[in-house]
Design a protein around this motif. Sequence first.
Motif, PDB file in Angstrom:
ATOM      1  N   ARG A 231      -6.398  -8.834   4.096  1.00  0.00           N
ATOM      2  CA  ARG A 231      -5.795  -7.514   3.864  1.00  0.00           C
ATOM      3  C   ARG A 231      -5.706  -7.195   2.375  1.00  0.00           C
ATOM      4  O   ARG A 231      -5.960  -6.056   1.958  1.00  0.00           O
ATOM      5  CB  ARG A 231      -4.404  -7.451   4.497  1.00  0.00           C
ATOM      6  N   CYS A 232      -5.351  -8.193   1.571  1.00  0.00           N
ATOM      7  CA  CYS A 232      -5.202  -7.948   0.134  1.00  0.00           C
ATOM      8  C   CYS A 232      -6.537  -7.639  -0.530  1.00  0.00           C
ATOM      9  O   CYS A 232      -6.629  -6.755  -1.387  1.00  0.00           O
ATOM     10  CB  CYS A 232      -4.516  -9.135  -0.534  1.00  0.00           C
ATOM     11  N   VAL A 233      -7.577  -8.364  -0.139  1.00  0.00           N
ATOM     12  CA  VAL A 233      -8.909  -8.046  -0.670  1.00  0.00           C
ATOM     13  C   VAL A 233      -9.379  -6.717  -0.105  1.00  0.00           C
ATOM     14  O   VAL A 233      -9.975  -5.889  -0.811  1.00  0.00           O
ATOM     15  CB  VAL A 233      -9.910  -9.170  -0.347  1.00  0.00           C
ATOM     16  N   GLY A 234      -9.090  -6.475   1.166  1.00  0.00           N
ATOM     17  CA  GLY A 234      -9.514  -5.227   1.800  1.00  0.00           C
ATOM     18  C   GLY A 234      -8.942  -3.993   1.127  1.00  0.00           C
ATOM     19  O   GLY A 234      -9.592  -2.940   1.084  1.00  0.00           O
ATOM     20  N   ARG A 235      -7.732  -4.086   0.592  1.00  0.00           N
ATOM     21  CA  ARG A 235      -7.139  -2.934  -0.091  1.00  0.00           C
ATOM     22  C   ARG A 235      -7.888  -2.568  -1.365  1.00  0.00           C
ATOM     23  O   ARG A 235      -7.753  -1.457  -1.875  1.00  0.00           O
ATOM     24  CB  ARG A 235      -5.669  -3.215  -0.427  1.00  0.00           C
ATOM     25  N   SER A 236      -8.665  -3.514  -1.898  1.00  0.00           N
ATOM     26  CA  SER A 236      -9.440  -3.234  -3.110  1.00  0.00           C
ATOM     27  C   SER A 236     -10.702  -2.431  -2.816  1.00  0.00           C
ATOM     28  O   SER A 236     -11.279  -1.830  -3.733  1.00  0.00           O
ATOM     29  CB  SER A 236      -9.831  -4.551  -3.802  1.00  0.00           C
ATOM     30  N   LEU A 237     -11.138  -2.459  -1.565  1.00  0.00           N
ATOM     31  CA  LEU A 237     -12.354  -1.737  -1.193  1.00  0.00           C
ATOM     32  C   LEU A 237     -12.068  -0.241  -1.171  1.00  0.00           C
ATOM     33  O   LEU A 237     -11.134   0.210  -0.519  1.00  0.00           O
ATOM     34  CB  LEU A 237     -12.859  -2.201   0.167  1.00  0.00           C
ATOM     35  N   GLN A 238     -12.866   0.526  -1.877  1.00  0.00           N
ATOM     36  CA  GLN A 238     -12.686   1.969  -1.945  1.00  0.00           C
ATOM     37  C   GLN A 238     -13.997   2.662  -1.618  1.00  0.00           C
ATOM     38  O   GLN A 238     -15.039   2.301  -2.174  1.00  0.00           O
ATOM     39  CB  GLN A 238     -12.208   2.382  -3.337  1.00  0.00           C
ATOM     40  N   PRO A 239     -13.963   3.636  -0.732  1.00  0.00           N
ATOM     41  CA  PRO A 239     -15.203   4.344  -0.355  1.00  0.00           C
ATOM     42  C   PRO A 239     -15.898   4.935  -1.567  1.00  0.00           C
ATOM     43  O   PRO A 239     -15.264   5.536  -2.447  1.00  0.00           O
ATOM     44  CB  PRO A 239     -14.685   5.451   0.582  1.00  0.00           C
ATOM     45  N   GLY A 240     -17.187   4.726  -1.629  1.00  0.00           N
ATOM     46  CA  GLY A 240     -17.976   5.301  -2.707  1.00  0.00           C
ATOM     47  C   GLY A 240     -17.918   4.541  -4.016  1.00  0.00           C
ATOM     48  O   GLY A 240     -18.541   4.959  -4.992  1.00  0.00           O
ATOM     49  N   ARG A 241     -17.182   3.420  -4.058  1.00  0.00           N
ATOM     50  CA  ARG A 241     -17.081   2.647  -5.293  1.00  0.00           C
ATOM     51  C   ARG A 241     -17.633   1.241  -5.053  1.00  0.00           C
ATOM     52  O   ARG A 241     -17.271   0.573  -4.086  1.00  0.00           O
ATOM     53  CB  ARG A 241     -15.645   2.584  -5.785  1.00  0.00           C
ATOM     54  N   LYS A 242     -18.497   0.806  -5.936  1.00  0.00           N
ATOM     55  CA  LYS A 242     -19.155  -0.480  -5.799  1.00  0.00           C
ATOM     56  C   LYS A 242     -18.251  -1.572  -6.357  1.00  0.00           C
ATOM     57  O   LYS A 242     -17.725  -1.444  -7.466  1.00  0.00           O
ATOM     58  CB  LYS A 242     -20.492  -0.461  -6.541  1.00  0.00           C
TER      59      LYS A 242
END
Length: 613
Positions: A231-242
Amino acid sequence: MPGLCGWFGGAPVAAHGQVLDAMARPLVRFGGSVLANSNPKAGLASAGRNGGFALCSCDGATIAWCGAPRAADPDLARRAEEAGLASAIVELWRRAPDAVCSQLAGHFSLVVVDGRTDSALLATDRCAVHPLWWWFGGGELVFGSSCDAIGAHPSVTLQVDPQAIHDYVHWHMVPGPHSVYREVQRLLPGSALLLRAGRIEVRRYWEPSFDEEDRTPLAELEAEFAGHLRRCVGRSLQPGRKIGAFLSGGTDSSTLSGILHELSGDADTYSIGFAAEGYDEMAYARIAARHFGTRHHEYYVTPDDVLDTIPRIAAIFDQPFGNASAVAAYHCARIAREDAIDILLGGDGGDELFGGNERYARQRVFAWYERIPSALRRSLLEPLVFWLPGGGTLPPLRKARSYIDQANTPMPARLERHNLLAHYGAEAVFAPDFLQEVDLVRPMRDLGEYYARCTAPSLVNRMLALDMKITLADSDLPKVSGACDLAGVQAGFPFLDDEMLDFAARLAPRLKLQGGRLRWFFKHALRDFLPEQILHKTKHGFGLPFGVWLQTHRGLRDMAGDSLSALRARGVIRSDFADALLTHRVREHAAYHGTMVWVLMMLEQWFRKSPRG
């Protein structure tokens, strides 16, 4: 770097518009746009190279933040869903101002300026990932995400503080709440400043708090930990951002790289190497990259790279900063940006949450001696060791003497036994006139105050709480964030998510440090996830072989010599110390004495880049 800046004072209406305009200025400067209006949902703007910036006008208040705050309280979350987070925060601020920060989560710095009540709030998250600086005088509050932003205000005249320079040489950074300037302070992690009725109050709304009695079965803890990680790593994922990850080959960066690849299906990892014996750990990074199947990128930093980077590293920090691994972090971020990476995840915080530093085990050994009755120590053990003939030359007795001497030094002063400045002696380093302006014991007094804030029963948790402030908030987070900002990349710190902080605080001390085994729970929980070689490797990181290269690279020698000569001319350091440091001490021990050369060189480089240098 995008950030907050503004001021508050005078008539509420005028102040409201003034703050709005002042906060907007960094967005325009860094290519962002301001969408602020009276709609608290549409009025949020995100801009800048390194992290989000939000700004809007809402019901007579100006609200702005850096980073990504989120509602932690269910009622606040529902209100945010209905009317927008800005509106929900303003409503909570007016109803229960002391509850605002405790009901937020995430990494942020927050400002609320309320024109209706002539009041204001400044706050940082639990780890102060996004710093916030402030000045108060004549009923006027000036704030910003950099000291230089505050110095641009016409009411503020900044003067470099000799005490801060002394403390920098001691710590290799200026620890908060102090700044390099006499007039400016920095909010500590988990702190808030409230301005009401023309008076300010600074308080901590969050402190590390440890539950040492939790008895959750190990298997349940491991399953819970796995969920937190994702969950903590997943929160770093942002649509459209590599997104990519630093990969040093240690347990923290390897874990994040593996989880990132698992969640995204395709991860880029970045490593830095050094062509110097004892400093290159690229082999471990390659092991992790092959194990998880990441798309791996490497770069070997050269002495010429270091020479070119030093002035830019000095300029990106708005006060002196002497952590040499900022160079490696920058080049890692630079090659990531060349691959169009927007966000780079770092493993910072893993050691401080789960017990990964060697000093934790070493200090436990010293603590064992304290358990021996004092009468027995003083009447038998210590006379035996210190009075025996030849004790100063026989290796076993000499080692025993050193152990007893260190064990008898109380915590936390014992942690600074090998401090560079203490080794040389302040009188041997600084010019006599400079010393007249400083309090030589302030660093140790501050250290004692920070250490005393944590009341956990166990030694390891007290040290962890101290390192959350000294190692993370004051050094490692500014290092990584500054290096990433210089490269144009956003830094992310999943281990410092509130969810992970709360979980680690519940772990029993024996799970963090079991015997002499560091971060036992972390490694045990990931025994089937991480490669065997990484689970058992010795900690190293991105250390810079500056002292080694200083002896062979003319450009680095010239820059170091010129910098130390300039510090002598400024009246900061002694001429004889500078000469001895450069002529023979570095040759005696390149890594040890080279660190002091670096710290002093970066001080002078900061002076040259500072508008007030």
